[in-house]
Design a protein around this motif. Sequence first.
Motif, PDB file in Angstrom:
ATOM      1  N   TYR A  59      34.364  49.008  47.960  1.00  0.00           N
ATOM      2  CA  TYR A  59      35.048  47.791  47.520  1.00  0.00           C
ATOM      3  C   TYR A  59      35.548  48.044  46.104  1.00  0.00           C
ATOM      4  O   TYR A  59      34.777  48.488  45.230  1.00  0.00           O
ATOM      5  CB  TYR A  59      34.079  46.603  47.540  1.00  0.00           C
ATOM      6  CG  TYR A  59      34.742  45.241  47.516  1.00  0.00           C
ATOM      7  CD1 TYR A  59      35.876  44.979  48.279  1.00  0.00           C
ATOM      8  CD2 TYR A  59      34.219  44.201  46.746  1.00  0.00           C
ATOM      9  CE1 TYR A  59      36.473  43.726  48.271  1.00  0.00           C
ATOM     10  CE2 TYR A  59      34.797  42.934  46.748  1.00  0.00           C
ATOM     11  CZ  TYR A  59      35.935  42.707  47.514  1.00  0.00           C
ATOM     12  OH  TYR A  59      36.528  41.465  47.519  1.00  0.00           O
ATOM     13  N   LEU A  60      36.843  47.786  45.890  1.00  0.00           N
ATOM     14  CA  LEU A  60      37.471  48.082  44.600  1.00  0.00           C
ATOM     15  C   LEU A  60      37.996  46.813  43.950  1.00  0.00           C
ATOM     16  O   LEU A  60      38.523  45.928  44.636  1.00  0.00           O
ATOM     17  CB  LEU A  60      38.668  49.032  44.793  1.00  0.00           C
ATOM     18  CG  LEU A  60      38.430  50.371  45.497  1.00  0.00           C
ATOM     19  CD1 LEU A  60      39.749  51.141  45.605  1.00  0.00           C
ATOM     20  CD2 LEU A  60      37.397  51.197  44.742  1.00  0.00           C
ATOM     21  N   ILE A  61      37.898  46.727  42.620  1.00  0.00           N
ATOM     22  CA  ILE A  61      38.666  45.727  41.870  1.00  0.00           C
ATOM     23  C   ILE A  61      40.098  46.267  41.803  1.00  0.00           C
ATOM     24  O   ILE A  61      40.319  47.369  41.275  1.00  0.00           O
ATOM     25  CB  ILE A  61      38.101  45.523  40.446  1.00  0.00           C
ATOM     26  CG1 ILE A  61      36.641  45.059  40.506  1.00  0.00           C
ATOM     27  CG2 ILE A  61      38.967  44.528  39.672  1.00  0.00           C
ATOM     28  CD1 ILE A  61      35.989  44.879  39.129  1.00  0.00           C
ATOM     29  N   HIS A  62      41.068  45.516  42.326  1.00  0.00           N
ATOM     30  CA  HIS A  62      42.411  46.066  42.559  1.00  0.00           C
ATOM     31  C   HIS A  62      43.147  46.419  41.254  1.00  0.00           C
ATOM     32  O   HIS A  62      43.793  47.459  41.156  1.00  0.00           O
ATOM     33  CB  HIS A  62      43.230  45.061  43.380  1.00  0.00           C
ATOM     34  CG  HIS A  62      44.297  45.667  44.217  1.00  0.00           C
ATOM     35  ND1 HIS A  62      44.603  45.217  45.488  1.00  0.00           N
ATOM     36  CD2 HIS A  62      45.160  46.678  43.984  1.00  0.00           C
ATOM     37  CE1 HIS A  62      45.593  45.936  45.976  1.00  0.00           C
ATOM     38  NE2 HIS A  62      45.950  46.831  45.082  1.00  0.00           N
ATOM     39  N   TRP A  63      43.079  45.501  40.259  1.00  0.00           N
ATOM     40  CA  TRP A  63      43.720  45.721  38.943  1.00  0.00           C
ATOM     41  C   TRP A  63      42.793  45.135  37.881  1.00  0.00           C
ATOM     42  O   TRP A  63      42.113  44.126  38.138  1.00  0.00           O
ATOM     43  CB  TRP A  63      45.072  45.000  38.862  1.00  0.00           C
ATOM     44  CG  TRP A  63      46.141  45.558  39.751  1.00  0.00           C
ATOM     45  CD1 TRP A  63      46.395  45.205  41.042  1.00  0.00           C
ATOM     46  CD2 TRP A  63      47.093  46.574  39.418  1.00  0.00           C
ATOM     47  NE1 TRP A  63      47.447  45.938  41.544  1.00  0.00           N
ATOM     48  CE2 TRP A  63      47.901  46.795  40.566  1.00  0.00           C
ATOM     49  CE3 TRP A  63      47.345  47.335  38.274  1.00  0.00           C
ATOM     50  CZ2 TRP A  63      48.932  47.725  40.590  1.00  0.00           C
ATOM     51  CZ3 TRP A  63      48.387  48.270  38.302  1.00  0.00           C
ATOM     52  CH2 TRP A  63      49.169  48.456  39.442  1.00  0.00           C
ATOM     53  N   PRO A  64      42.825  45.671  36.671  1.00  0.00           N
ATOM     54  CA  PRO A  64      41.925  45.126  35.636  1.00  0.00           C
ATOM     55  C   PRO A  64      42.339  43.741  35.138  1.00  0.00           C
ATOM     56  O   PRO A  64      41.474  42.945  34.764  1.00  0.00           O
ATOM     57  CB  PRO A  64      42.017  46.171  34.517  1.00  0.00           C
ATOM     58  CG  PRO A  64      43.316  46.884  34.730  1.00  0.00           C
ATOM     59  CD  PRO A  64      43.545  46.880  36.212  1.00  0.00           C
ATOM     60  N   VAL A  65      43.646  43.468  35.120  1.00  0.00           N
ATOM     61  CA  VAL A  65      44.174  42.190  34.579  1.00  0.00           C
ATOM     62  C   VAL A  65      43.559  41.909  33.197  1.00  0.00           C
ATOM     63  O   VAL A  65      42.834  40.913  33.010  1.00  0.00           O
ATOM     64  CB  VAL A  65      43.955  40.997  35.542  1.00  0.00           C
ATOM     65  CG1 VAL A  65      44.914  39.851  35.158  1.00  0.00           C
ATOM     66  CG2 VAL A  65      44.161  41.397  36.996  1.00  0.00           C
TER      67      VAL A  65
ATOM     68  N   ASP B 146      48.723  47.133  32.282  1.00  0.00           N
ATOM     69  CA  ASP B 146      48.782  46.149  31.189  1.00  0.00           C
ATOM     70  C   ASP B 146      49.347  44.819  31.676  1.00  0.00           C
ATOM     71  O   ASP B 146      49.081  43.776  31.094  1.00  0.00           O
ATOM     72  CB  ASP B 146      49.728  46.619  30.065  1.00  0.00           C
ATOM     73  CG  ASP B 146      49.163  47.777  29.280  1.00  0.00           C
ATOM     74  OD1 ASP B 146      47.981  48.099  29.473  1.00  0.00           O
ATOM     75  OD2 ASP B 146      49.929  48.352  28.468  1.00  0.00           O
ATOM     76  N   GLU B 147      50.169  44.901  32.734  1.00  0.00           N
ATOM     77  CA  GLU B 147      50.998  43.737  33.088  1.00  0.00           C
ATOM     78  C   GLU B 147      50.677  43.114  34.432  1.00  0.00           C
ATOM     79  O   GLU B 147      50.859  41.890  34.596  1.00  0.00           O
ATOM     80  CB  GLU B 147      52.480  44.163  33.109  1.00  0.00           C
ATOM     81  CG  GLU B 147      53.012  44.487  31.728  1.00  0.00           C
ATOM     82  CD  GLU B 147      54.178  45.476  31.768  1.00  0.00           C
ATOM     83  OE1 GLU B 147      54.690  45.745  32.881  1.00  0.00           O
ATOM     84  OE2 GLU B 147      54.538  45.991  30.693  1.00  0.00           O
ATOM     85  N   VAL B 148      50.230  43.890  35.418  1.00  0.00           N
ATOM     86  CA  VAL B 148      50.057  43.332  36.763  1.00  0.00           C
ATOM     87  C   VAL B 148      48.972  42.251  36.742  1.00  0.00           C
ATOM     88  O   VAL B 148      47.881  42.476  36.229  1.00  0.00           O
ATOM     89  CB  VAL B 148      49.697  44.429  37.785  1.00  0.00           C
ATOM     90  CG1 VAL B 148      49.341  43.824  39.137  1.00  0.00           C
ATOM     91  CG2 VAL B 148      50.858  45.403  37.931  1.00  0.00           C
ATOM     92  N   GLY B 149      49.322  41.080  37.244  1.00  0.00           N
ATOM     93  CA  GLY B 149      48.369  39.966  37.304  1.00  0.00           C
ATOM     94  C   GLY B 149      48.335  39.110  36.061  1.00  0.00           C
ATOM     95  O   GLY B 149      47.633  38.110  36.008  1.00  0.00           O
ATOM     96  N   ALA B 150      49.102  39.526  35.019  1.00  0.00           N
ATOM     97  CA  ALA B 150      49.050  38.790  33.743  1.00  0.00           C
ATOM     98  C   ALA B 150      49.705  37.414  33.897  1.00  0.00           C
ATOM     99  O   ALA B 150      50.599  37.249  34.701  1.00  0.00           O
ATOM    100  CB  ALA B 150      49.755  39.564  32.659  1.00  0.00           C
TER     101      ALA B 150
END
Length: 279
Positions: A108-114, A275-279
């Motif tokens: 199970y992965l965290i998809h993006w750090p956001v 840096d940007e995905v999910g921001a």
Amino acid sequence: MTTTPVPTLAFHDGHTIPQLGFGLYRVAPDEAERIVSDALEVGYRHIDTAALYGNEVGVGRAIAASGIPRDELFITTKLWNSDQGTQSAFDAIDLSLEKLGLESVNLYLIHWPVPSRDLFVETWKALEQIQADGKSTSIGVSNFRLSDLDRVLAETDTVPVLNQIELHPLFTQLPLREYGAAHGILTESWGPLGHAQVNIFDEGPVAAAAAAHGVSPAQAIIRWHLQNGLVVIPKSNSRERMAQNFDVFGFELSDAEVSAISALNRDHRSGGHPDEVGA
Ligand SMILES: NC(=O)c1ccc[n+]([C@@H]2O[C@H](COP(=O)([O-])OP(=O)(O)OC[C@H]3O[C@@H](n4cnc5c(N)ncnc54)[C@H](OP(=O)(O)O)[C@@H]3O)[C@@H](O)[C@H]2O)c1
């Protein structure tokens, strides 16, 4: 059915992962069952999906229909950005398992750090609990930057087994790979063939290696990932191309060919920026 010749790599938690898997990004929900069934028939035993992809139900149906024993399969799914946080992570894994029809996933992965929401450390602690509860055998991250990994290592008790990042010959990600090697974190390449955004197939060293070994450029690139010790998860909707991408264990690139392909790096990012995905 083909017996898989795929080597495994060892996680620091004692479990293993097949080094070559099959990716499910941009596989439509109504096509997922057929495509995963094809992939399993071709011989893949490692499937990479995500809540975001919307195709976990189809993946689960294909697994159930295959009759392949669960312990012969390695299934990864990922927690989407809007589900970061403690309770939402617990709810997200339960929903993914329900859709997949599985008791647990292998990874199970965290998809993006956001980073703008600054919830990934809290979310990582939720994944520690998810692992303790037996809902995922191993836990890892995706698209984490050096600074994000530093924080997870400093502020929690568990080192991710793996970081899944955009990685291909035009974006070789050496700093993250070296960090991973130093801390026991495997690196997994997403977009390994260029993410359908950049053409790597016509690059001179790729074409030359392919011609020298009588294989396709895609096969030469997959060998480059394997010989670099990376986990690699190419995606194809076509059974012919998925079979081609799986047929990569009958030849080996020379050190010079690997180096020439690595020298194509120009830090060319074709997907989103962490840096940007999910921001
Ligand atoms: N963690 C993340 O944020 C993240 C982001 C993106 C992807 N991923 C994962 O990584 C997996 C792979 O990345 P990706 O799907 O973006 O891109 P990819 O595997 O680099 O490339 C897929 C593209 O290459 C084509 N292709 C596949 N095999 C080929 C071959 N032998 N010859 C010529 N063309 C070929 C496919 O077309 P056809 O389908 O028509 O064959 C598709 O257009 C994803 O499916 C997903 O599981 C993760």
